[in-house]
Design a protein around this motif. Structure first.
Motif, PDB file in Angstrom:
ATOM      1  N   VAL A   1      -3.157   7.043   6.662  1.00 20.84           N
ATOM      2  CA  VAL A   1      -3.828   6.342   5.759  1.00 20.84           C
ATOM      3  C   VAL A   1      -5.388   6.564   6.060  1.00 20.84           C
ATOM      4  CG1 VAL A   1      -4.479   4.093   4.500  1.00 20.84           C
ATOM      5  CG2 VAL A   1      -2.108   4.710   5.154  1.00 20.84           C
ATOM      6  N   ARG A   2      -6.015   7.686   5.439  1.00 15.12           N
ATOM      7  CA  ARG A   2      -7.349   7.970   5.751  1.00 15.12           C
ATOM      8  C   ARG A   2      -8.440   7.391   4.645  1.00 15.12           C
ATOM      9  NH1 ARG A   2      -4.272  12.303   7.188  1.00 15.12           N
ATOM     10  NH2 ARG A   2      -4.287  12.981   9.438  1.00 15.12           N
ATOM     11  N   ARG A   3      -7.584   6.986   3.661  1.00 16.48           N
ATOM     12  CA  ARG A   3      -8.403   6.425   2.548  1.00 16.48           C
ATOM     13  C   ARG A   3      -7.574   5.375   1.909  1.00 16.48           C
ATOM     14  NH1 ARG A   3      -5.706   8.477  -1.655  1.00 16.48           N
ATOM     15  NH2 ARG A   3      -4.570  10.315  -1.316  1.00 16.48           N
ATOM     16  N   PRO A   4      -8.035   4.302   1.011  1.00 16.01           N
ATOM     17  CA  PRO A   4      -7.133   3.547   0.301  1.00 16.01           C
ATOM     18  C   PRO A   4      -6.034   4.382  -0.552  1.00 16.01           C
ATOM     19  CG  PRO A   4      -9.631   2.819   0.220  1.00 16.01           C
ATOM     20  CD  PRO A   4      -9.609   4.266   0.653  1.00 16.01           C
ATOM     21  N   THR A   5      -4.996   3.885  -0.332  1.00 15.65           N
ATOM     22  CA  THR A   5      -3.670   4.799  -0.703  1.00 15.65           C
ATOM     23  C   THR A   5      -2.556   3.826  -1.297  1.00 15.65           C
ATOM     24  OG1 THR A   5      -3.986   6.285   0.988  1.00 15.65           O
ATOM     25  CG2 THR A   5      -1.874   6.156   0.023  1.00 15.65           C
ATOM     26  N   PRO A   6      -2.044   3.937  -2.345  1.00 14.80           N
ATOM     27  CA  PRO A   6      -1.238   3.165  -3.257  1.00 14.80           C
ATOM     28  C   PRO A   6       0.127   3.199  -2.102  1.00 14.80           C
ATOM     29  CG  PRO A   6      -1.821   4.751  -4.766  1.00 14.80           C
ATOM     30  CD  PRO A   6      -2.633   5.141  -3.212  1.00 14.80           C
ATOM     31  N   VAL A   7       0.557   1.919  -2.045  1.00 10.56           N
ATOM     32  CA  VAL A   7       1.817   1.502  -1.056  1.00 10.56           C
ATOM     33  C   VAL A   7       3.059   2.686  -1.876  1.00 10.56           C
ATOM     34  CG1 VAL A   7       3.630  -0.046  -0.230  1.00 10.56           C
ATOM     35  CG2 VAL A   7       1.107  -0.410  -0.364  1.00 10.56           C
ATOM     36  N   ALA A   8       3.136   2.723  -3.029  1.00 10.39           N
ATOM     37  CA  ALA A   8       4.245   3.528  -3.770  1.00 10.39           C
ATOM     38  C   ALA A   8       4.116   5.059  -3.135  1.00 10.39           C
ATOM     39  CB  ALA A   8       4.055   3.469  -5.184  1.00 10.39           C
ATOM     40  N   GLU A   9       2.881   5.365  -3.321  1.00  6.88           N
ATOM     41  CA  GLU A   9       2.806   6.880  -2.620  1.00  6.88           C
ATOM     42  C   GLU A   9       3.201   6.958  -1.286  1.00  6.88           C
ATOM     43  OE1 GLU A   9      -0.770   9.844  -1.509  1.00  6.88           O
ATOM     44  OE2 GLU A   9      -1.196   8.468  -3.430  1.00  6.88           O
TER      45      GLU A   9
ATOM     46  N   GLU B   1       3.395  -7.646   6.821  1.00  2.86           N
ATOM     47  CA  GLU B   1       2.481  -8.844   6.492  1.00  2.86           C
ATOM     48  C   GLU B   1       1.308  -8.302   5.967  1.00  2.86           C
ATOM     49  OE1 GLU B   1       1.745 -10.890  10.160  1.00  2.86           O
ATOM     50  OE2 GLU B   1       3.728 -11.361  10.560  1.00  2.86           O
ATOM     51  N   VAL B   2       0.970  -7.022   6.176  1.00  2.00           N
ATOM     52  CA  VAL B   2      -0.410  -6.426   5.636  1.00  2.00           C
ATOM     53  C   VAL B   2       0.036  -5.947   4.230  1.00  2.00           C
ATOM     54  CG1 VAL B   2      -1.975  -4.551   5.808  1.00  2.00           C
ATOM     55  CG2 VAL B   2      -0.907  -5.470   8.034  1.00  2.00           C
ATOM     56  N   LEU B   3       1.123  -5.624   4.042  1.00  2.00           N
ATOM     57  CA  LEU B   3       1.444  -5.223   2.559  1.00  2.00           C
ATOM     58  C   LEU B   3       1.329  -6.321   1.805  1.00  2.00           C
ATOM     59  CD1 LEU B   3       4.404  -2.691   3.030  1.00  2.00           C
ATOM     60  CD2 LEU B   3       1.891  -2.134   2.919  1.00  2.00           C
ATOM     61  N   ALA B   4       1.921  -7.326   2.214  1.00  2.00           N
ATOM     62  CA  ALA B   4       1.952  -8.562   1.421  1.00  2.00           C
ATOM     63  C   ALA B   4       0.440  -9.147   0.647  1.00  2.00           C
ATOM     64  CB  ALA B   4       2.565  -9.882   1.993  1.00  2.00           C
ATOM     65  N   ARG B   5      -0.482  -8.641   1.473  1.00  2.00           N
ATOM     66  CA  ARG B   5      -1.894  -9.236   1.082  1.00  2.00           C
ATOM     67  C   ARG B   5      -2.740  -8.093   0.643  1.00  2.00           C
ATOM     68  NH1 ARG B   5      -1.321 -10.957   6.368  1.00  2.00           N
ATOM     69  NH2 ARG B   5      -2.760  -9.559   7.211  1.00  2.00           N
ATOM     70  N   CYS B   6      -1.989  -6.667   0.461  1.00  2.00           N
ATOM     71  CA  CYS B   6      -3.077  -5.465   0.100  1.00  2.00           C
ATOM     72  C   CYS B   6      -3.247  -5.296  -1.163  1.00  2.00           C
ATOM     73  CB  CYS B   6      -2.419  -4.293   1.121  1.00  2.00           C
ATOM     74  SG  CYS B   6      -1.043  -3.716   0.012  1.00  2.00           S
TER      75      CYS B   6
ATOM     76  N   GLY C   1      -0.911  -3.904  -3.448  1.00  2.00           N
ATOM     77  CA  GLY C   1      -0.407  -2.725  -3.715  1.00  2.00           C
ATOM     78  C   GLY C   1      -1.278  -1.384  -3.255  1.00  2.00           C
ATOM     79  N   GLN C   2      -2.234  -1.569  -2.593  1.00  2.00           N
ATOM     80  CA  GLN C   2      -3.128  -0.291  -2.188  1.00  2.00           C
ATOM     81  C   GLN C   2      -3.531  -0.690  -0.611  1.00  2.00           C
ATOM     82  OE1 GLN C   2      -5.517   2.502  -4.408  1.00  2.00           O
ATOM     83  NE2 GLN C   2      -7.155   1.186  -3.917  1.00  2.00           N
ATOM     84  N   LEU C   3      -3.198   0.093   0.105  1.00  2.00           N
ATOM     85  CA  LEU C   3      -3.377  -0.091   1.678  1.00  2.00           C
ATOM     86  C   LEU C   3      -4.484   0.706   2.047  1.00  2.00           C
ATOM     87  CD1 LEU C   3      -2.200  -1.326   3.939  1.00  2.00           C
ATOM     88  CD2 LEU C   3      -0.759   0.556   4.376  1.00  2.00           C
ATOM     89  N   ALA C   4      -5.736   0.192   2.750  1.00  2.00           N
ATOM     90  CA  ALA C   4      -6.797   0.692   3.236  1.00  2.00           C
ATOM     91  C   ALA C   4      -6.893   0.591   4.893  1.00  2.00           C
ATOM     92  CB  ALA C   4      -8.095  -0.182   2.517  1.00  2.00           C
ATOM     93  N   PRO C   5      -7.529   1.676   5.394  1.00  2.00           N
ATOM     94  CA  PRO C   5      -7.710   1.933   6.746  1.00  2.00           C
ATOM     95  C   PRO C   5      -8.127   0.373   7.618  1.00  2.00           C
ATOM     96  CG  PRO C   5      -8.556   3.892   5.746  1.00  2.00           C
ATOM     97  CD  PRO C   5      -8.238   2.839   4.688  1.00  2.00           C
ATOM     98  N   ALA C   6      -9.132  -0.117   6.721  1.00  2.00           N
ATOM     99  CA  ALA C   6      -9.666  -1.503   7.320  1.00  2.00           C
ATOM    100  C   ALA C   6      -8.682  -2.503   7.569  1.00  2.00           C
ATOM    101  CB  ALA C   6     -10.894  -1.964   6.566  1.00  2.00           C
ATOM    102  N   GLN C   7      -7.706  -2.328   6.693  1.00  2.00           N
ATOM    103  CA  GLN C   7      -6.742  -3.654   6.773  1.00  2.00           C
ATOM    104  C   GLN C   7      -5.881  -3.202   7.942  1.00  2.00           C
ATOM    105  OE1 GLN C   7      -5.391  -2.561   2.812  1.00  2.00           O
ATOM    106  NE2 GLN C   7      -6.093  -4.817   1.921  1.00  2.00           N
ATOM    107  N   LEU C   8      -5.545  -2.079   8.237  1.00  2.00           N
ATOM    108  CA  LEU C   8      -4.670  -1.787   9.322  1.00  2.00           C
ATOM    109  C   LEU C   8      -5.487  -2.017  10.550  1.00  2.00           C
ATOM    110  CD1 LEU C   8      -3.169   1.722   7.940  1.00  2.00           C
ATOM    111  CD2 LEU C   8      -1.859  -0.675   8.113  1.00  2.00           C
ATOM    112  N   GLU C   9      -6.678  -1.674  10.669  1.00  2.00           N
ATOM    113  CA  GLU C   9      -7.304  -1.892  11.828  1.00  2.00           C
ATOM    114  C   GLU C   9      -7.488  -3.554  12.287  1.00  2.00           C
ATOM    115  OE1 GLU C   9      -8.828  -0.137  14.053  1.00  2.00           O
ATOM    116  OE2 GLU C   9      -8.867   1.886  13.225  1.00  2.00           O
ATOM    117  N   LEU C  10      -7.594  -4.208  11.107  1.00  2.00           N
ATOM    118  CA  LEU C  10      -7.673  -5.659  11.367  1.00  2.00           C
ATOM    119  C   LEU C  10      -6.294  -6.249  11.824  1.00  2.00           C
ATOM    120  CD1 LEU C  10      -9.562  -8.266  11.007  1.00  2.00           C
ATOM    121  CD2 LEU C  10      -8.554  -8.545   8.534  1.00  2.00           C
ATOM    122  N   ALA C  11      -5.520  -5.671  11.271  1.00  2.00           N
ATOM    123  CA  ALA C  11      -4.123  -6.068  11.829  1.00  2.00           C
ATOM    124  C   ALA C  11      -3.348  -5.731  13.184  1.00  2.00           C
ATOM    125  CB  ALA C  11      -2.951  -5.520  10.819  1.00  2.00           C
ATOM    126  N   CYS C  12      -4.324  -4.724  13.686  1.00  2.00           N
ATOM    127  CA  CYS C  12      -3.972  -4.574  15.175  1.00  2.00           C
ATOM    128  C   CYS C  12      -4.422  -5.457  15.991  1.00  2.00           C
ATOM    129  CB  CYS C  12      -4.747  -3.066  15.509  1.00  2.00           C
ATOM    130  SG  CYS C  12      -3.744  -1.647  14.669  1.00  2.00           S
TER     131      CYS C  12
END
Length: 316
Positions: free
Chosen positions: A36-44, A61-66, A68-79
């Motif tokens: 995920v290098r850019r905000p990406t729809p979870v369906a994709e 847990e990240v998907l429940a708050r995103c 429907g669209q996952l962003a790199p910053a959300q993954l960094e925070l979850a780490c």
């Protein structure tokens, strides 16, 4: 690899080591960061090889708050995690410059990435197991564990052997191994089966801990690492190869290719380390191999002899 290349790479880590924190399934967040290098729809993402990672609890847990669209910053925070296990990474060497070192796929040396215990663990080990001066009860002689120069002891949980070609941007994960947990499991089993006197006689030259103290170490200290070491090590390897060295063409042996190309005649490693573990990490059976293997006469002969023989390649 040439020893000169390895010496250059070993100078990369600050003061020879770097802190590496890990918690269960953190690798799923790490691998999604690569995809995920850019905000990406979870369906994709569900249509991509990373779909299996979306089912991990840390990712859910990240998907429940995103939204429907996952962003790199959300993954960094979850780490971030309130109680991770803290390790250190260091680099070692296996083999020589012109010889065929034991269990390498081509002549030369391997770079070794070592996953080392924290001081918290080491202090508990010293207090309970009490290794004798000069003793090294849970490491195998000659294996590439890190030696602590201050204490003249080795505290390496696990290590990986790597063969790299920096010019062509390729890497092969030769081996993953934990001597420490294997040896500790045998000692723990003898502590459960033997009486105090028998136990002390059997291990008197290795450590001074009583049967109950060693059991406490094996049953209360080590479990935090036993279910974690393999994925923590492979995650650390991918972190080092991709984020420290910038290598994206990464292969790993399958059980069959490892036995053949590394000429393993006895004691083949656990199949799961080279099958189910890399599958969880989005490795897929490859149709190619690192060019440095296809250029090597011995390795190329095996690859030609068995047309179905393939390595597995990291797909992110």
């Amino acid at each position: 690899m040439e020893l000169q290349e390895i010496d250059t790479l070993r100078a990369l880590l600050p003061a020879g080591r770097t802190v590496y924190s890990y918690f269960k399934d953190k690798y799923s967040l790490q691998l999604l960061r690569y995809a995920v290098r850019r905000p990406t729809p979870v369906a994709e993402l569900r249509r991509q090889p990373v779909a299996r990672l979306l089912e991990k609890p840390a990712v859910r847990e990240v998907l429940a708050r995103c939204g429907g669209q996952l962003a790199p910053a959300q993954l960094e925070l979850a780490c971030g995690h309130p109680r991770p296990q803290h390790y250190t990474l260091s680099l070692g060497v296996w083999g020589g410059e012109r010889t065929h070192a034991p269990q390498t796929s081509r002549p030369g040396a391997n770079l070794v990435l070592q996953l080392n215990f924290s001081q918290e663990h080491n202090q508990a080990f010293q207090r309970l197991v009490r290794p004798r001066p000069g003793g090294d009860p849970f490491n195998y002689y000659g294996h590439p564990a890190l030696r602590d120069e201050r204490e003249n002891r080795r505290y390496t949980l696990a290590w990986a052997r790597l063969d790299l070609d920096l010019e062509h941007g390729e890497a092969l994960i030769e081996e993953l191994q934990s001597d420490w947990l294997r040896a500790a499991a045998r000692v723990g089993e003898s502590a459960r089966q033997l009486g105090e006197e028998q136990f002390r006689r059997r291990h008197q030259y290795r450590f001074q801990g009583s049967r109950q103290e060693v059991l406490q170490y094996c049953e209360q200290v080590l479990p935090a690492h036993q279910g974690l070491w393999d994925e923590a090590l492979l995650a650390a390897v991918l972190f080092f190869l991709r984020e420290e060295l910038g290598l994206t063409r990464i292969w790993m042996h399958t059980p069959r290719s490892g036995v053949l190309l590394k000429n393993i005649r006895y004691g083949a490693p656990p199949t799961s380390l080279y099958s189910s573990l890399p599958q969880r990490f989005c490795f897929t059976p490859g149709t190619s191999a690192p060019a440095f293997l296809t250029r090597n006469r011995r390795a190329a002969r095996y690859l030609r002899r068995e047309p179905g023989l393939c390595l597995q390649q990291f797909c992110l």
